[in-house]
Design a protein around this motif. Sequence first.
Motif, PDB file in Angstrom:
ATOM      1  N   HIS A   1      52.754  38.752  33.835  1.00  0.00           N
ATOM      2  CA  HIS A   1      51.874  39.900  33.605  1.00  0.00           C
ATOM      3  C   HIS A   1      50.539  39.737  34.341  1.00  0.00           C
ATOM      4  N   ARG A   2      50.053  38.501  34.415  1.00  0.00           N
ATOM      5  CA  ARG A   2      48.821  38.251  35.180  1.00  0.00           C
ATOM      6  C   ARG A   2      49.029  38.579  36.652  1.00  0.00           C
ATOM      7  N   ARG A   3      50.170  38.159  37.191  1.00  0.00           N
ATOM      8  CA  ARG A   3      50.475  38.455  38.598  1.00  0.00           C
ATOM      9  C   ARG A   3      50.570  39.960  38.827  1.00  0.00           C
ATOM     10  N   ALA A   4      51.232  40.646  37.888  1.00  0.00           N
ATOM     11  CA  ALA A   4      51.367  42.100  38.010  1.00  0.00           C
ATOM     12  C   ALA A   4      49.992  42.761  37.960  1.00  0.00           C
ATOM     13  N   TYR A   5      49.126  42.280  37.093  1.00  0.00           N
ATOM     14  CA  TYR A   5      47.778  42.841  36.984  1.00  0.00           C
ATOM     15  C   TYR A   5      46.994  42.591  38.270  1.00  0.00           C
ATOM     16  N   PHE A   6      47.105  41.388  38.796  1.00  0.00           N
ATOM     17  CA  PHE A   6      46.406  41.058  40.034  1.00  0.00           C
ATOM     18  C   PHE A   6      46.909  41.922  41.188  1.00  0.00           C
ATOM     19  N   LYS A   7      48.230  42.063  41.277  1.00  0.00           N
ATOM     20  CA  LYS A   7      48.795  42.910  42.331  1.00  0.00           C
ATOM     21  C   LYS A   7      48.296  44.346  42.195  1.00  0.00           C
ATOM     22  N   PHE A   8      48.216  44.808  40.941  1.00  0.00           N
ATOM     23  CA  PHE A   8      47.728  46.167  40.718  1.00  0.00           C
ATOM     24  C   PHE A   8      46.277  46.293  41.176  1.00  0.00           C
ATOM     25  N   VAL A   9      45.440  45.336  40.787  1.00  0.00           N
ATOM     26  CA  VAL A   9      44.018  45.371  41.161  1.00  0.00           C
ATOM     27  C   VAL A   9      43.859  45.381  42.672  1.00  0.00           C
ATOM     28  N   MET A  10      44.708  44.667  43.376  1.00  0.00           N
ATOM     29  CA  MET A  10      44.605  44.571  44.824  1.00  0.00           C
ATOM     30  C   MET A  10      45.316  45.718  45.545  1.00  0.00           C
ATOM     31  N   SER A  11      46.043  46.546  44.799  1.00  0.00           N
ATOM     32  CA  SER A  11      46.813  47.617  45.433  1.00  0.00           C
ATOM     33  C   SER A  11      45.967  48.864  45.663  1.00  0.00           C
ATOM     34  N   ASP A  12      46.566  49.821  46.350  1.00  0.00           N
ATOM     35  CA  ASP A  12      45.907  51.102  46.592  1.00  0.00           C
ATOM     36  C   ASP A  12      45.820  51.936  45.314  1.00  0.00           C
ATOM     37  N   ASP A  13      46.657  51.631  44.311  1.00  0.00           N
ATOM     38  CA  ASP A  13      46.665  52.377  43.045  1.00  0.00           C
ATOM     39  C   ASP A  13      45.619  51.868  42.055  1.00  0.00           C
ATOM     40  N   ALA A  14      44.768  50.948  42.459  1.00  0.00           N
ATOM     41  CA  ALA A  14      43.813  50.314  41.538  1.00  0.00           C
ATOM     42  C   ALA A  14      42.918  51.325  40.822  1.00  0.00           C
ATOM     43  N   GLY A  15      42.736  52.481  41.378  1.00  0.00           N
ATOM     44  CA  GLY A  15      41.882  53.492  40.744  1.00  0.00           C
ATOM     45  C   GLY A  15      42.594  54.311  39.687  1.00  0.00           C
ATOM     46  N   ASP A  16      43.915  54.176  39.560  1.00  0.00           N
ATOM     47  CA  ASP A  16      44.689  54.943  38.590  1.00  0.00           C
ATOM     48  C   ASP A  16      44.485  54.351  37.196  1.00  0.00           C
ATOM     49  N   GLN A  17      43.695  55.015  36.368  1.00  0.00           N
ATOM     50  CA  GLN A  17      43.317  54.526  35.047  1.00  0.00           C
ATOM     51  C   GLN A  17      44.539  54.366  34.131  1.00  0.00           C
ATOM     52  N   THR A  18      45.508  55.262  34.223  1.00  0.00           N
ATOM     53  CA  THR A  18      46.698  55.198  33.372  1.00  0.00           C
ATOM     54  C   THR A  18      47.520  53.949  33.675  1.00  0.00           C
ATOM     55  N   LYS A  19      47.758  53.669  34.956  1.00  0.00           N
ATOM     56  CA  LYS A  19      48.497  52.464  35.347  1.00  0.00           C
ATOM     57  C   LYS A  19      47.727  51.208  34.952  1.00  0.00           C
ATOM     58  N   ARG A  20      46.406  51.261  35.149  1.00  0.00           N
ATOM     59  CA  ARG A  20      45.568  50.120  34.790  1.00  0.00           C
ATOM     60  C   ARG A  20      45.689  49.816  33.307  1.00  0.00           C
ATOM     61  N   ASP A  21      45.583  50.844  32.478  1.00  0.00           N
ATOM     62  CA  ASP A  21      45.676  50.652  31.030  1.00  0.00           C
ATOM     63  C   ASP A  21      47.044  50.116  30.631  1.00  0.00           C
ATOM     64  N   SER A  22      48.087  50.592  31.281  1.00  0.00           N
ATOM     65  CA  SER A  22      49.440  50.147  30.981  1.00  0.00           C
ATOM     66  C   SER A  22      49.613  48.660  31.276  1.00  0.00           C
ATOM     67  N   VAL A  23      49.207  48.257  32.461  1.00  0.00           N
ATOM     68  CA  VAL A  23      49.331  46.850  32.852  1.00  0.00           C
ATOM     69  C   VAL A  23      48.429  45.979  31.980  1.00  0.00           C
ATOM     70  N   LEU A  24      47.236  46.451  31.710  1.00  0.00           N
ATOM     71  CA  LEU A  24      46.302  45.694  30.877  1.00  0.00           C
ATOM     72  C   LEU A  24      46.809  45.553  29.445  1.00  0.00           C
ATOM     73  N   ASN A  25      47.449  46.586  28.911  1.00  0.00           N
ATOM     74  CA  ASN A  25      48.014  46.510  27.564  1.00  0.00           C
ATOM     75  C   ASN A  25      49.128  45.472  27.478  1.00  0.00           C
ATOM     76  N   LEU A  26      49.957  45.399  28.517  1.00  0.00           N
ATOM     77  CA  LEU A  26      51.006  44.370  28.550  1.00  0.00           C
ATOM     78  C   LEU A  26      50.399  42.974  28.552  1.00  0.00           C
ATOM     79  N   LEU A  27      49.383  42.796  29.356  1.00  0.00           N
ATOM     80  CA  LEU A  27      48.706  41.500  29.448  1.00  0.00           C
ATOM     81  C   LEU A  27      48.045  41.139  28.120  1.00  0.00           C
ATOM     82  N   THR A  28      47.359  42.086  27.525  1.00  0.00           N
ATOM     83  CA  THR A  28      46.694  41.859  26.244  1.00  0.00           C
ATOM     84  C   THR A  28      47.711  41.521  25.155  1.00  0.00           C
TER      85      THR A  28
END
Length: 169
Positions: free
Chosen positions: A90-117
């Motif tokens: 989940h940490r890797r997925a979060y990092f990949k998301f942060v570094m991706s072009d979709d990093a500004g998508d709040q919904t995806k961010r919350d989803s990945v962050l919820n999994l990590l949390t």
Amino acid sequence: METTKKYKWALTGLIVMILLNAATLITIWINQPDGKDWRKHRNQKHDRGSIQEYMKDQLDITDQQAETIVELRREHYREIRSFRDSLDQHRRAYFKFVMSDDAGDQTKRDSVLNLLTGQYENIEGLLYSHMTEIKELLNEEQQAKFEKMMLNTFFKEHNKRKEGNQKGN
């Protein structure tokens, strides 16, 4: 003259580095904690039973309690290993998301962050259960010593940083 000047600067740099290394080593040596450290019970092979030996010394636990704690710890580490692997994914997925072009998508961010949390919550839940099981094995006097030992272990680094920040202010 040019070579002599370079030699003097190199020699000066070497002396400064030696002095800095010596000062660092002396500082580390002087600032060692006064408290007992369970790691001192380890032998050269980094024996996994060192924590049990430390607990026996500090908590005056019986051999039966020590055996039960060993079994509880084995079970705990087996359980937590899979959660840590999942947490790493989940940490890797979060990092990949942060570094991706979709990093500004709040919904995806919350989803990945919820999994990590959620993974952090699972690990903390396992730790809570493990500590509770160990605590139930101990008498009141041992529980008080166990609490102090765990507080010192878990918050030792935090307290060092806190003290360092206070000195810096």
